[in-house]
Write an enzyme that holds these catalytic residues in place. Structure first.
Site, PDB file in Angstrom:
ATOM      1  N   ILE A  99       0.845  -1.058  -0.049  1.00 17.56           N
ATOM      2  CA  ILE A  99       0.130  -0.075   0.064  1.00 17.56           C
ATOM      3  C   ILE A  99       0.979   1.112  -0.170  1.00 17.56           C
ATOM      4  O   ILE A  99       1.842   1.467   0.884  1.00 17.56           O
ATOM      5  CB  ILE A  99      -0.821   0.070   1.319  1.00 17.56           C
ATOM      6  CG1 ILE A  99      -1.664  -1.111   1.118  1.00 17.56           C
ATOM      7  CG2 ILE A  99      -1.671   1.201   1.186  1.00 17.56           C
ATOM      8  CD1 ILE A  99      -2.685  -1.439  -0.006  1.00 17.56           C
ATOM      9  N   LYS A 100       0.585   2.117  -1.023  1.00 19.96           N
ATOM     10  CA  LYS A 100       1.630   3.324  -1.297  1.00 19.96           C
ATOM     11  C   LYS A 100       1.132   4.533  -0.023  1.00 19.96           C
ATOM     12  O   LYS A 100       0.093   4.869  -0.113  1.00 19.96           O
ATOM     13  CB  LYS A 100       1.512   3.835  -2.518  1.00 19.96           C
ATOM     14  CG  LYS A 100       2.302   2.540  -3.450  1.00 19.96           C
ATOM     15  CD  LYS A 100       2.160   3.182  -4.945  1.00 19.96           C
ATOM     16  CE  LYS A 100       3.118   4.226  -5.270  1.00 19.96           C
ATOM     17  NZ  LYS A 100       3.013   4.606  -6.796  1.00 19.96           N
ATOM     18  N   ILE A 101       1.928   4.916   0.544  1.00 18.81           N
ATOM     19  CA  ILE A 101       1.639   6.236   1.369  1.00 18.81           C
ATOM     20  C   ILE A 101       2.723   7.329   1.065  1.00 18.81           C
ATOM     21  O   ILE A 101       4.020   6.856   1.241  1.00 18.81           O
ATOM     22  CB  ILE A 101       1.560   5.847   2.933  1.00 18.81           C
ATOM     23  CG1 ILE A 101       0.518   4.810   3.249  1.00 18.81           C
ATOM     24  CG2 ILE A 101       1.586   7.084   3.732  1.00 18.81           C
ATOM     25  CD1 ILE A 101       0.249   4.395   4.682  1.00 18.81           C
TER      26      ILE A 101
END
Length: 360
Positions: A140-142
């Site tokens: 998951i990209k943050i």
């Protein structure tokens, strides 16, 4: 003769990831072919990629119609479709994920950038998206902005694999590494496994684009590589630190440095500039499709980065002497990148809304 560069790069220890995902790429078998013939071992996505695929093609029309019939719309509709695509891609990369001891073979999905200033909402969505996909090789990209760092720490603590995006400097990378290690240390303190994977995505090409009209011809298109090399030295230093060695002794695995935005923007420069110049073991280079094809056609692996990053100091000084404030520029690039993500997100939602009205 077709270049063996992708295979050579992979052999020296760097992973080649594709910075693209579309339904057509999956349906046509093109992604499978890239895995088999071009040593591609992972994939990244972003809202702009999905926006272009949805608004400029009919690839998603049938699925949008099905989602609308099921009562879904807007953000929920998008994430349902994105997870379908990324789940299929994750399955293609699963043999690589397993063969490499779960180090490689990842795909990435971004949280909504509208939660940039809300740590709890970001972590909650990261957990929900990862659970919905139910794929062990999904990141998951943050964003690694100052506001995003607490969410990165909390998401890692929660056990969600994270691709930290929008890093532009060594200081940005170090702040991201700090958040990663804090999250792992919190897990260790509670007797939980510190084996939660992550990559730190450093954006390269935008540095050269931003100073193209401000520096002498002799140092054009050298700043991005120097920034990458400087960050690589910091990365190697982090991995050699006592703090990291303690975590690794308990079962943690490195948050790999990932070179992103590696498509050459200057048509007068080599189209594989940011690939051949950033060859380094235990790192990732995620590249646009055009760059991958160029590298596979005529790329070369001339050498490997040394742990000290090479002669980046001279290049950075030359830019400072030319009047470039590197610290201020890194802040500016990260801020502009974050605003660009929000803009892309709004455009993506607008594209879905427009298609929904036509297809409903």
């Amino acid at each position: 003769m077709v270049s063996t560069a992708p295979k050579d790069l992979n052999a020296l220890g760097q992973s080649l990831w594709l910075d693209n995902i579309t339904r057509d790429l999956l349906d046509s078998g093109t992604l499978k072919s890239y895995i088999e013939t071009k040593s591609v071992t992972g994939l990244t996505s972003n809202p702009t990629i999905f926006d272009n695929a949805i608004s400029k093609s009919s690839w998603y029309d049938a699925e949008i119609h099905r989602q609308l019939d099921a009562g879904h719309k807007g953000e929920t509709l998008f994430f349902n479709m994105a997870i379908q695509d990324l789940s299929r891609a994750a399955d293609l990369f699963l043999p690589i994920h397993e063969r490499t001891g779960t180090v490689d073979g990842f795909v990435s999905l971004e949280v909504s950038p509208l939660f940039a200033y809300d740590t709890q909402a970001t972590v909650k969505q990261a957990q929900e998206l990862h659970a919905q996909a139910a794929k062990p090789n999904l990141f998951i990209k943050i964003p690694g902005t100052p506001e995003g760092l607490p969410a990165i720490e909390d998401a890692i603590y929660a056990g969600v694999p994270i691709n930290v995006t929008l890093l532009f400097s060594t200081d940005h990378y170090l702040a991201c590494a700090e958040a990663y290690m804090r999250g792992l240390e919190r897990r260790v303190a509670e007797g939980k496994s510190p084996d939660v994977r992550s990559v730190a995505s450093l954006f390269i090409s935008r540095w050269d684009t931003s100073v193209a009209d401000k520096v002498p011809a002799g140092i054009k298109n050298t700043l991005g590589l120097a920034i990458g090399q400087q960050a690589y030295k910091a990365y190697r230093d982090v991995l050699a630190s006592d703090r990291w060695q303690r975590l690794e002794n308990l079962g943690a695995r490195p948050q790999r440095l990932l070179f992103a935005s590696t498509g050459t923007k200057d048509k007068n420069a080599s189209d594989t500039l940011y690939i051949s110049g950033l060859a380094a073991p235990n790192t990732v280079n995620t590249m646009p499709e055009g760059t991958l094809l160029a590298f596979a056609d005529h790329g070369k692996v001339a050498g490997v980065l040394t742990p000290d990053g090479g002669d980046f100091s001279k290049v950075l000084k030359a830019h400072q002497d030319a009047g470039v404030d590197l610290t201020a520029l890194s802040t500016e690039l990260q801020s502009a990148g974050a605003k660009g993500f929000v803009k892309s997100w709004h455009e993506l939602m607008a594209a879905i809304d427009s298609k929904s009205k036509v297809l409903s």
